[in-house]
Design a protein around this motif. Structure first.
Motif, PDB file in Angstrom:
ATOM      1  N   ASP A 175       0.824  -1.205   0.000  1.00  0.00           N
ATOM      2  CA  ASP A 175       0.000   0.000   0.000  1.00  0.00           C
ATOM      3  C   ASP A 175       0.860   1.258   0.000  1.00  0.00           C
ATOM      4  O   ASP A 175       0.565   2.228  -0.709  1.00  0.00           O
ATOM      5  CB  ASP A 175      -0.922   0.019   1.219  1.00  0.00           C
ATOM      6  CG  ASP A 175      -1.993  -1.051   1.159  1.00  0.00           C
ATOM      7  OD1 ASP A 175      -2.396  -1.415   0.045  1.00  0.00           O
ATOM      8  OD2 ASP A 175      -2.413  -1.521   2.230  1.00  0.00           O
ATOM      9  N   ARG A 176       1.905   1.256   0.806  1.00  0.00           N
ATOM     10  CA  ARG A 176       2.755   2.446   0.894  1.00  0.00           C
ATOM     11  C   ARG A 176       3.451   2.725  -0.435  1.00  0.00           C
ATOM     12  O   ARG A 176       3.559   3.894  -0.857  1.00  0.00           O
ATOM     13  CB  ARG A 176       3.783   2.277   2.021  1.00  0.00           C
ATOM     14  CG  ARG A 176       3.146   2.289   3.407  1.00  0.00           C
ATOM     15  CD  ARG A 176       4.127   1.986   4.514  1.00  0.00           C
ATOM     16  NE  ARG A 176       3.462   1.935   5.805  1.00  0.00           N
ATOM     17  CZ  ARG A 176       3.238   2.990   6.589  1.00  0.00           C
ATOM     18  NH1 ARG A 176       3.680   4.182   6.194  1.00  0.00           N
ATOM     19  NH2 ARG A 176       2.624   2.860   7.747  1.00  0.00           N
ATOM     20  N   ALA A 177       3.895   1.667  -1.107  1.00  0.00           N
ATOM     21  CA  ALA A 177       4.517   1.863  -2.424  1.00  0.00           C
ATOM     22  C   ALA A 177       3.481   2.339  -3.442  1.00  0.00           C
ATOM     23  O   ALA A 177       3.749   3.256  -4.235  1.00  0.00           O
ATOM     24  CB  ALA A 177       5.161   0.556  -2.884  1.00  0.00           C
ATOM     25  N   ASP A 178       2.298   1.742  -3.406  1.00  0.00           N
ATOM     26  CA  ASP A 178       1.231   2.155  -4.326  1.00  0.00           C
ATOM     27  C   ASP A 178       0.783   3.582  -4.035  1.00  0.00           C
ATOM     28  O   ASP A 178       0.493   4.360  -4.960  1.00  0.00           O
ATOM     29  CB  ASP A 178       0.034   1.207  -4.213  1.00  0.00           C
ATOM     30  CG  ASP A 178       0.292  -0.150  -4.845  1.00  0.00           C
ATOM     31  OD1 ASP A 178       1.215  -0.258  -5.681  1.00  0.00           O
ATOM     32  OD2 ASP A 178      -0.432  -1.115  -4.498  1.00  0.00           O
ATOM     33  N   LEU A 179       0.715   3.928  -2.764  1.00  0.00           N
ATOM     34  CA  LEU A 179       0.276   5.267  -2.381  1.00  0.00           C
ATOM     35  C   LEU A 179       1.259   6.329  -2.880  1.00  0.00           C
ATOM     36  O   LEU A 179       0.841   7.351  -3.446  1.00  0.00           O
ATOM     37  CB  LEU A 179       0.127   5.351  -0.871  1.00  0.00           C
ATOM     38  CG  LEU A 179      -0.288   6.704  -0.289  1.00  0.00           C
ATOM     39  CD1 LEU A 179      -1.593   7.179  -0.905  1.00  0.00           C
ATOM     40  CD2 LEU A 179      -0.410   6.613   1.234  1.00  0.00           C
ATOM     41  N   ALA A 180       2.552   6.078  -2.675  1.00  0.00           N
ATOM     42  CA  ALA A 180       3.552   7.029  -3.180  1.00  0.00           C
ATOM     43  C   ALA A 180       3.433   7.182  -4.689  1.00  0.00           C
ATOM     44  O   ALA A 180       3.523   8.295  -5.232  1.00  0.00           O
ATOM     45  CB  ALA A 180       4.955   6.557  -2.796  1.00  0.00           C
ATOM     46  N   PHE A 181       3.194   6.074  -5.362  1.00  0.00           N
ATOM     47  CA  PHE A 181       3.036   6.084  -6.818  1.00  0.00           C
ATOM     48  C   PHE A 181       1.797   6.889  -7.218  1.00  0.00           C
ATOM     49  O   PHE A 181       1.844   7.741  -8.119  1.00  0.00           O
ATOM     50  CB  PHE A 181       2.934   4.648  -7.318  1.00  0.00           C
ATOM     51  CG  PHE A 181       2.751   4.505  -8.795  1.00  0.00           C
ATOM     52  CD1 PHE A 181       3.818   4.663  -9.664  1.00  0.00           C
ATOM     53  CD2 PHE A 181       1.502   4.213  -9.323  1.00  0.00           C
ATOM     54  CE1 PHE A 181       3.652   4.541 -11.036  1.00  0.00           C
ATOM     55  CE2 PHE A 181       1.323   4.079 -10.690  1.00  0.00           C
ATOM     56  CZ  PHE A 181       2.390   4.243 -11.546  1.00  0.00           C
ATOM     57  N   GLY A 182       0.681   6.639  -6.544  1.00  0.00           N
ATOM     58  CA  GLY A 182      -0.556   7.329  -6.868  1.00  0.00           C
ATOM     59  C   GLY A 182      -0.489   8.825  -6.602  1.00  0.00           C
ATOM     60  O   GLY A 182      -0.984   9.635  -7.396  1.00  0.00           O
ATOM     61  N   LEU A 183       0.126   9.206  -5.492  1.00  0.00           N
ATOM     62  CA  LEU A 183       0.256  10.625  -5.182  1.00  0.00           C
ATOM     63  C   LEU A 183       1.147  11.330  -6.194  1.00  0.00           C
ATOM     64  O   LEU A 183       0.898  12.490  -6.564  1.00  0.00           O
ATOM     65  CB  LEU A 183       0.807  10.802  -3.766  1.00  0.00           C
ATOM     66  CG  LEU A 183      -0.115  10.360  -2.625  1.00  0.00           C
ATOM     67  CD1 LEU A 183       0.597  10.480  -1.289  1.00  0.00           C
ATOM     68  CD2 LEU A 183      -1.412  11.181  -2.623  1.00  0.00           C
ATOM     69  N   ASP A 184       2.184  10.659  -6.658  1.00  0.00           N
ATOM     70  CA  ASP A 184       3.043  11.239  -7.704  1.00  0.00           C
ATOM     71  C   ASP A 184       2.272  11.402  -9.012  1.00  0.00           C
ATOM     72  O   ASP A 184       2.479  12.380  -9.749  1.00  0.00           O
ATOM     73  CB  ASP A 184       4.282  10.369  -7.928  1.00  0.00           C
ATOM     74  CG  ASP A 184       5.291  10.491  -6.795  1.00  0.00           C
ATOM     75  OD1 ASP A 184       5.194  11.470  -6.024  1.00  0.00           O
ATOM     76  OD2 ASP A 184       6.163   9.606  -6.673  1.00  0.00           O
ATOM     77  N   LEU A 185       1.378  10.447  -9.302  1.00  0.00           N
ATOM     78  CA  LEU A 185       0.544  10.576 -10.499  1.00  0.00           C
ATOM     79  C   LEU A 185      -0.400  11.767 -10.377  1.00  0.00           C
ATOM     80  O   LEU A 185      -0.672  12.459 -11.355  1.00  0.00           O
ATOM     81  CB  LEU A 185      -0.290   9.309 -10.709  1.00  0.00           C
ATOM     82  CG  LEU A 185       0.371   8.072 -11.301  1.00  0.00           C
ATOM     83  CD1 LEU A 185      -0.650   6.943 -11.406  1.00  0.00           C
ATOM     84  CD2 LEU A 185       0.967   8.359 -12.672  1.00  0.00           C
ATOM     85  N   GLY A 186      -0.913  11.978  -9.175  1.00  0.00           N
ATOM     86  CA  GLY A 186      -1.861  13.052  -8.954  1.00  0.00           C
ATOM     87  C   GLY A 186      -3.299  12.586  -8.825  1.00  0.00           C
ATOM     88  O   GLY A 186      -4.218  13.231  -9.342  1.00  0.00           O
ATOM     89  N   VAL A 187      -3.526  11.436  -8.140  1.00  0.00           N
ATOM     90  CA  VAL A 187      -4.905  10.974  -7.927  1.00  0.00           C
ATOM     91  C   VAL A 187      -5.632  11.975  -7.038  1.00  0.00           C
ATOM     92  O   VAL A 187      -5.015  12.724  -6.270  1.00  0.00           O
ATOM     93  CB  VAL A 187      -4.935   9.563  -7.302  1.00  0.00           C
ATOM     94  CG1 VAL A 187      -4.276   8.551  -8.227  1.00  0.00           C
ATOM     95  CG2 VAL A 187      -4.276   9.550  -5.924  1.00  0.00           C
ATOM     96  N   ASP A 188      -6.946  12.001  -7.154  1.00  0.00           N
ATOM     97  CA  ASP A 188      -7.750  12.967  -6.399  1.00  0.00           C
ATOM     98  C   ASP A 188      -8.213  12.431  -5.056  1.00  0.00           C
ATOM     99  O   ASP A 188      -8.364  13.193  -4.101  1.00  0.00           O
ATOM    100  CB  ASP A 188      -8.967  13.374  -7.241  1.00  0.00           C
ATOM    101  CG  ASP A 188      -8.555  13.881  -8.605  1.00  0.00           C
ATOM    102  OD1 ASP A 188      -7.813  14.876  -8.657  1.00  0.00           O
ATOM    103  OD2 ASP A 188      -8.945  13.264  -9.614  1.00  0.00           O
ATOM    104  N   TRP A 189      -8.471  11.125  -5.009  1.00  0.00           N
ATOM    105  CA  TRP A 189      -8.940  10.471  -3.793  1.00  0.00           C
ATOM    106  C   TRP A 189      -8.123   9.210  -3.543  1.00  0.00           C
ATOM    107  O   TRP A 189      -7.711   8.544  -4.483  1.00  0.00           O
ATOM    108  CB  TRP A 189     -10.413  10.060  -3.923  1.00  0.00           C
ATOM    109  CG  TRP A 189     -11.371  11.200  -4.002  1.00  0.00           C
ATOM    110  CD1 TRP A 189     -11.877  11.770  -5.134  1.00  0.00           C
ATOM    111  CD2 TRP A 189     -11.951  11.905  -2.903  1.00  0.00           C
ATOM    112  NE1 TRP A 189     -12.735  12.785  -4.808  1.00  0.00           N
ATOM    113  CE2 TRP A 189     -12.811  12.883  -3.448  1.00  0.00           C
ATOM    114  CE3 TRP A 189     -11.842  11.788  -1.518  1.00  0.00           C
ATOM    115  CZ2 TRP A 189     -13.542  13.758  -2.651  1.00  0.00           C
ATOM    116  CZ3 TRP A 189     -12.568  12.654  -0.727  1.00  0.00           C
ATOM    117  CH2 TRP A 189     -13.409  13.630  -1.294  1.00  0.00           C
TER     118      TRP A 189
END
Length: 470
Positions: A175-189
């Protein structure tokens, strides 16, 4: 482009819906927010979908929300001999922490927190409760259990422990790796799976900050015990009826759904109802009558959004499922009893000046039959306060923040428009008139109600109402 409905549609992206053409078709059919399920797929595939959605956003000129749904600490059995075991009611089985052979006396369960928590008489539910076993002999590294409800189990099937608070972080290493990835992409939620307690949300907030909204998925009975605190700390809530319906009796889920929707409305937090809403449309071009009623019930309850899972991710009829959900919502919202039912379920008032102003805005719009409510909102809070009242008039949310405009795609009744910030009262009224007409909400001689916070450029300060005629 505007939707002729208030409630929003969330659709999960998967193999049936991941190409640019498929995403465009889903958006045109009615999707407001796309869900990327990080329990499946790889990061590179999610990045391609994210890029395609942002390209689509530019093409249609409308903000589109993107929800990253983290896998969370899902408990699963390990690998079995031959990939499957058939458990018979009445027989004794054994789960082991280490050194598993994968047979009935050594079923791998590599989760030490379970071995620390279980007690005699505790039930373990495997594969969404299809197989049930009752613990008879818990030890430090093994658990002996009697099979209560038999059936087949296979590799990596999920395990639920109803009523047991497990010492688990809400964020695994994945989750932490996916979260860092998603935040870098710019997810909204970011959706947090298997939230159990308020500190789970606090832990996630420490990582996410304000880079994305936090949506807590309510699928554990333990979360219901602390639900007010969890809602307060979250930016949105998902009623995730799949795992929740495994851990509490099926007959209790509808009432819990109503409680959660009401609590979120009271707290001014968007609430999404999810799981198996049009499940038969995974393989059929039309839903059952019961499924149509299920979606309708969520809309009558006042949910901000309803969600499609397998229907749009892996089903044979993803576009048809979205179109069906769109039609159900519009039919319900057009029914003569809809507004009276919504009004009857309205929670108590928040006794603060900003809430009072937002409520007065909605009431004034109702009294003068306004064509639209124009809400200037930097963070989305002003629009959310107005939406809490569930007014008949559409809410035109004007914001200078692209992140806010995308998150508002989840909020009931909000049609978000990205616009430059205003610096004066005169500029506020001029832009309100312009956007109300340009977006197709008002025509000459129509009345609109405008609400904002003054002084401008300060978030959350809803304190002004203006009645205007076009």
């Amino acid at each position: 482009m505007r939707r002729h409905r208030h409630a929003k549609i969330v659709a999960t992206v998967g193999p049936a819906s991941s190409t640019p053409d498929q995403l465009r078709a889903l958006f045109l059919a009615g999707v407001d927010t796309f869900r990327l399920n990080f329990s499946h797929g790889v990061q590179a595939d999610h990045a391609k979908v994210h890029a395609a959605i942002r390209d689509l956003e530019k093409e249609v000129g409308r903000p589109i929300g993107i929800l990253q749904d983290l896998q969370g600490p899902k408990i699963r059995i390990g690998t079995l001999q031959g990939g499957r075991l058939d458990l018979q009611a009445g027989e004794t089985v054994r789960f082991v922490l280490e050194g598993a052979d994968g047979d009935k006396q050594a079923i791998p369960l590599h989760h030490p927190e379970i071995f620390d928590a279980v007690v005699p008489g505790q039930e373990l539910l495997i594969d969404d409760g299809r197989v049930r076993v009752r613990v008879t002999g818990p030890e430090r590294t093994s658990i002996t259990a009697e099979v209560i409800t038999g059936g087949p189990i296979s590799n990596r099937k999920g395990v639920n422990l109803p009523g047991t608070l497990l010492d688990l972080s809400p964020l695994t290493e994945k989750d932490r790796a996916d979260l860092a990835f998603g935040l870098d992409l710019g997810v909204d939620w970011v959706a947090l799976s298997f939230v159990q307690k308020p500190s789970d949300v606090i832990e996630a907030r420490g990582i996410i900050g304000d880079r994305a909204g936090i949506m807590s998925k309510i699928e554990k009975p333990q979360a219901l015990d602390r639900i007010d605190d969890i809602i307060r700390l979250s930016d949105a809530v998902m009623v995730a009826r799949g795992d929740l319906g495994v851990e509490i009796p099926h007959e209790d889920v509808p009432a819990r759904q109503k409680e959660l929707i009401r609590a979120c409305r009271l707290a001014v937090k968007p609430v999404v109802v999810a799981t198996q809403m049009l499940d038969s449309m995974v393989n059929a071009p039309a839903p059952t009558r019961a499924e149509a009623s299920d979606v309708a019930t969520a809309i009558y309850d006042g949910a901000d959004a309803v969600m499609l899972s397998a229907e749009s991710a892996t089903g044979r009829y993803p576009v048809e499922a979205v179109a069906m959900m769109d039609r159900i919502i519009r039919s319900v919202e057009g029914h003569k009893l809809y507004h009276s039912i919504i009004a009857a379920s309205e929670p108590g008032e928040e006794e603060t000046p900003p809430h009072a102003v937002a409520t007065a805005t909605a009431d004034l719009a109702e009294a003068v039959r306004a064509a639209a409510i124009v809400a200037y909102t930097a963070s989305g809070t002003t629009a959310a306060r107005v939406a809490r009242k569930r007014p008949a008039a559409a809410i035109l949310a004007l914001t200078p923040n692209v992140a806010t405009s995308r998150r508002l795609s989840l909020l009931w009744g909000a049609h978000s428009v990205l616009t430059e910030d205003v610096d004066s009262y005169e500029e506020m009224t001029t832009k309100a008139r312009h956007h109300a007409q340009d977006e197709g909400f008002a025509k000459p001689n129509d009345i609109i109600v405008v609400t904002a916070g003054i002084p401008f450029h300060s978030a959350g300060n809803t304190n002004n109402i203006r009645l205007m005629q076009i």
